[in-house]
Design an enzyme around this catalytic site. Structure first.
Site, PDB file in Angstrom:
ATOM      1  CE  LYS A   1       8.959  22.771  13.427  1.00  0.00           C
ATOM      2  NZ  LYS A   1       9.693  23.901  12.827  1.00  0.00           N
TER       3      LYS A   1
ATOM      4  NE  ARG B   1      14.046  28.906   9.666  1.00  0.00           N
ATOM      5  CZ  ARG B   1      12.903  28.562  10.253  1.00  0.00           C
ATOM      6  NH1 ARG B   1      12.776  28.678  11.569  1.00  0.00           N
ATOM      7  NH2 ARG B   1      11.884  28.113   9.570  1.00  0.00           N
TER       8      ARG B   1
ATOM      9  CG  HIS C   1       8.744  29.271   7.484  1.00  0.00           C
ATOM     10  ND1 HIS C   1       7.639  28.472   7.672  1.00  0.00           N
ATOM     11  CD2 HIS C   1       9.018  29.822   8.695  1.00  0.00           C
ATOM     12  CE1 HIS C   1       7.281  28.510   8.945  1.00  0.00           C
ATOM     13  NE2 HIS C   1       8.087  29.339   9.573  1.00  0.00           N
TER      14      HIS C   1
ATOM     15  NE  ARG D   1       6.143  24.688   5.669  1.00  0.00           N
ATOM     16  CZ  ARG D   1       6.278  25.706   4.816  1.00  0.00           C
ATOM     17  NH1 ARG D   1       6.146  25.502   3.506  1.00  0.00           N
ATOM     18  NH2 ARG D   1       6.531  26.914   5.258  1.00  0.00           N
TER      19      ARG D   1
ATOM     20  CE1 TYR E   1      17.857  22.944  47.384  1.00  0.00           C
ATOM     21  CE2 TYR E   1      16.238  22.640  45.645  1.00  0.00           C
ATOM     22  CZ  TYR E   1      17.238  22.134  46.455  1.00  0.00           C
ATOM     23  OH  TYR E   1      17.613  20.825  46.333  1.00  0.00           O
TER      24      TYR E   1
ATOM     25  CB  CYS F   1      12.887  21.407  43.643  1.00  0.00           C
ATOM     26  SG  CYS F   1      12.460  22.224  45.199  1.00  0.00           S
TER      27      CYS F   1
ATOM     28  CG  ASP G   1      13.880  15.756  40.720  1.00  0.00           C
ATOM     29  OD1 ASP G   1      14.031  15.615  39.496  1.00  0.00           O
ATOM     30  OD2 ASP G   1      14.828  15.753  41.531  1.00  0.00           O
TER      31      ASP G   1
END
Length: 386
Positions: free
Chosen positions: A41, A138, A168, A221, A267, A313, A315
């Protein structure tokens, strides 16, 4: 243009041999009759769903698990034909799609199943696993009457089959096992409510499989352990075999400059040079998942730890360099360089979170480079998928 290229010197490397070895080790560790269900997942925890699924199956896994139906369909589109279980909730209207693609869905309450029964008119077999809530709070059934009503309804539906039942654990990765033991006891009790057991009974995640192999029924699992990361720092010393970490994250210096004492960086001007120094710019930012909280942590350059200075930042971020490095020098954010290593757990510790979150957070715009025998076999770049 295609998805095998990328045009920014930033990438993730996935060592598929590590994943294969982790699966093989788990398979050998478990009793012979226990199957491995590879959990892929969240794009295989950020590693690449199709690529990881195929390697896990080659290494001995016999089943796959995902969170949502979309993820299962993605695997089918990628040529994966193995059985798949959707662990999370699906829409009743989508049971037809699951049946057409031989995907098992989780049934977690009677109301959901009633909706499915009202609208399902196909002549296709539909597979289900019944989720029991033993204390996770859950999804899942808790009451005997509801559980037995679900089983009866599935048995009466001509094209429905109950393939499995599962739960679980909330604390299987903690030193204190008291709540784990309580949940396990609850699971045993609830299984007694099922006269005719389905062929698959599974309760074990990676932590349970690694620590309690005699309490896993007939499937484990395997999630975080498959990727070579410990389920928690607490139990690292209790692992029965070494986990091989598959994920590493790299970039290159795109600019190197000399700044003088008193100059500021990034920044908010939060960093002020305390001496004349070299500064490098790395084209990675919080849009890639390297979030601002990682300011002041370190990356590896030529095997040396270099501090991130100033705010990260969107990027880019800047690092303090010990000397003048050439533009294009490799930067390792996670992984090894010349005997030094930054583990996923190191980043998780700095972020005050868990290793799962770190790899899942590295975004889709960072290309994944897949390796076998240390050689690149494939590159996936979703930005250039068309």
């Amino acid at each position: 243009m295609d998805s095998t290229h990328f045009y920014r010197d930033t990438w993730v490397e996935i060592d598929l041999d590590c994943i294969a070895q982790n699966v093989r080790n788990m398979k050998c560790f478990l009793p012979e009759e226990v199957d491995v269900m590879a959990v892929v997942k969240a794009n295989a925890y950020g590693h690449g769903d199709v690529e990881v699924a195929k390697v896990a199956l080659e290494a001995g896994a016999s089943y796959l698990a995902v969170a949502f139906l979309d993820e299962a369909i993605s695997l089918r589109h990628g040529g994966v034909e193995a059985p798949i279980l959707v662990l999370g909730a699906s829409r009743p209207t989508d049971v037809k799609i699951a049946a057409e693609n031989n995907i098992a869905l989780t049934v977690f309450n009677k109301e959901w199943l009633d909706e499915v029964l009202d609208i399902y008119e196909e002549n296709l077999p539909a597979l289900f696993h019944l989720k029991l809530d033993t204390g996770m709070g859950r999804l899942g059934v808790k009451e005997k009457d509801e559980l037995q009503a679900i089983i009866h309804a599935i048995e009466e539906a001509p094209h429905f089959s109950l393939e499995g039942v599962f739960t679980h654990f909330a604390t299987a990765d903690e030193i204190d096992t008291s709540y784990f033991e309580e949940q396990y006891k609850n699971f045993l009790q609830m299984l007694e409510w099922i006269p005719k057991k389905p062929k698959m009974i599974h309760c074990a995640n990676s932590a349970t499989g690694l620590r309690f192999p005699d309490m896993v029924f007939n499937a484990v699992r395997l999630g975080i352990g498959m990727y070579g990361m410990t389920p928690s720092i607490e139990i690292r010393d209790q692992l029965p075999f070494e986990l091989r970490e598959a994920f590493s994250f790299h970039s290159k210096l795109v600019h190197v400059k000399w700044i003088t004492k008193g100059e500021k960086v990034s920044y908010g001007a939060t960093f002020t040079a305390d001496e004349d120094m070299w500064v490098g710019t790395v084209p990675v930012g919080y849009a890639d998942g390297w979030i601002r909280k990682l300011q002041d942590t370190h990356v590896l350059i030529e095997g040396e730890r270099c501090q991130i200075i100033g705010r990260i930042c969107m990027d880019q971020f800047m690092v303090r360099l010990p000397r003048d490095f050439s533009r294009g020098t490799k930067v390792t954010l996670i992984g090894q360089q010349k005997g030094e290593t930054i583990h996923v757990d190191d980043v998780a510790r700095a972020l005050e979170t868990i290793n799962y979150e770190v790899t899942c957070t590295i975004s889709f715009r960072v290309p994944r480079m897949f390796l076998r025998n240390k050689s690149i076999i494939e590159v996936r770049n979703p930005l250039l998928r068309h």
